[in-house]
Design an enzyme around this catalytic site. Structure first.
Site, short mmCIF file in Angstrom:
data_model
loop_
_atom_site.label_atom_id
_atom_site.label_comp_id
_atom_site.label_asym_id
_atom_site.label_seq_id
_atom_site.Cartn_x
_atom_site.Cartn_y
_atom_site.Cartn_z
N LYS A 82 55.35 -44.65 84.97
CA LYS A 82 56.35 -45.32 85.06
C LYS A 82 55.30 -47.23 85.79
O LYS A 82 55.52 -46.88 86.54
CB LYS A 82 57.56 -45.05 85.57
CG LYS A 82 58.68 -45.63 85.39
CD LYS A 82 59.87 -45.17 86.45
CE LYS A 82 60.74 -46.41 86.06
NZ LYS A 82 62.51 -45.49 87.31
N LYS A 84 56.51 -44.98 80.01
CA LYS A 84 57.51 -45.90 80.18
C LYS A 84 57.37 -47.11 80.78
O LYS A 84 56.79 -46.88 81.99
CB LYS A 84 58.87 -45.42 81.07
CG LYS A 84 60.19 -46.22 81.02
CD LYS A 84 61.72 -45.69 82.11
CE LYS A 84 62.23 -46.33 82.56
NZ LYS A 84 63.47 -45.99 82.72
#
Length: 332
Positions: A205, A257
């Site tokens: 992320k 992400k």
């Protein structure tokens, strides 16, 4: 001239365009396919809301009431969407994110609502992070100097994991990028008897500028930034290390992400691990396409499918996207 390039029909003998000649031929020869079950729909539910609240930076996306959440879940399942990822927006936030571990907190109530509505017809997922629930907006517990305390945060994640599992979540998404979060959550789940609840680890992320609209969606009160725990966009090898650590700690799936600016990361991780790989097409990616389409600059439907196909082609098994229900309907 090579025999492969000449023949009685004249140059060229090899004609790749034959496999592009008609829609039926292109469909037959397609190397990458989208399926409704590949898609996960993120959903926001707001405590105390009596009607859906539009999110201005994400046209078509709302903060749901409990009733409209159930309806949206039913519609997604009817369209064949593979999973639902729930995010809760509480009416009160504090330094420790108390609402995130309250069995009667909005996220836990919403999980029970959705479980009652759709049961095991889809995968019910919950965001396992403190940022929606803390008044400072960070993903963890803060020390006196304002930095995030990794190990104290793990204790909070363990509590969250158990209450979310007890509320009906099939899969938990630890998204705070704390070191050791997957192993800590796994042990807490197992100790509480939730050995069948799986973990979708937010392994890579990135500290991205594409999260802006999401922060409106969850009414984030972030102070500062998350550069000390989310990944540096300049780094690729680090993402592979994170994913491998999460798999070793018990992750059942791993995630990258955002998606579109990190397709190389999706590919590297997909090649390295032997669990499904997810990618999150985040709020900023959604907002850019919707804004450009609203101005008539792009063909909206075509670009949506193109972006999703690109993420699948890069190696993602599943995609979190705010277009999940809409696209699933079109794929039938």
């Amino acid at each position: 001239m090579s025999d492969a390039l000449s023949g009685s029909g004249g140059f060229p003998l090899v004609r790749p365009r034959r496999l592009r000649r008609t829609p039926a031929v292109r469909r037959l020869a397609a190397e990458t396919r989208l399926h409704p079950a590949d898609l996960i729909l993120p959903l926001f539910v707001r405590e105390g809301a009596t009607e859906p609240v539009p999110i201005s930076s994400m046209p078509g996306v709302v903060q749901h009431t409990r009733d409209t959440l159930r309806k949206a879940a039913h519609e997604a399942v009817s369209a064949g969407v593979g999973g639902l990822m729930l995010f809760g927006i509480p009416s009160h936030k504090d330094a420790c994110g108390t609402a995130g571990t309250d069995p009667e907190g909005i996220l836990q109530v919403a999980l029970r609502d959705v479980a009652a509505e759709v049961g095991d017809d889809t995968v019910i997922m919950s965001d396992l992070c403190l940022d929606e629930f803390t008044d400072h907006g960070h993903c963890g517990v803060l020390r006196e100097d304002g930095t995030v305390d990794n190990d104290a945060t793990l204790e909070r994640y363990a509590e969250m994991a158990v209450v979310q599992a007890e509320a009906g979540a099939h899969m938990l998404g630890p998204s705070g990028m704390m070191d050791g979060q997957v192993g800590y959550v796994r042990r807490a789940l197992d100790a509480a008897g939730h050995t069948d609840v799986s973990i979708l680890a937010y392994s890579a992320k990135y500290a991205s500028g594409f999260y802006g609209p999401f922060r409106e969606a969850v009414e984030s009160t972030l102070q500062g930034d998350r550069m000390t725990y989310q990944q540096d966009p300049a780094n690729a090898d680090e993402s592979l290390r994170e994913a491998l650590l999460d798999v070793a700690e018990g992750a059942d799936m791993v995630m990258v992400k955002p998606a579109m600016s990190y397709l190389d990361i999706v590919r590297r991780i997909a090649d390295a691990v032997h669990v499904p790989v997810a990618a999150y097409q985040v709020s900023g990616e959604y907002a850019m396409v919707e804004a450009a389409a609203a101005n008539g600059w792009i063909d909206r439907d075509r670009v949506i499918l193109e972006t999703l196909t690109g993420v699948r082609r890069a190696g993602a098994s599943v995609i979190l996207t705010y277009w999940a229900t809409e696209v699933a309907r079109k794929l039938h």
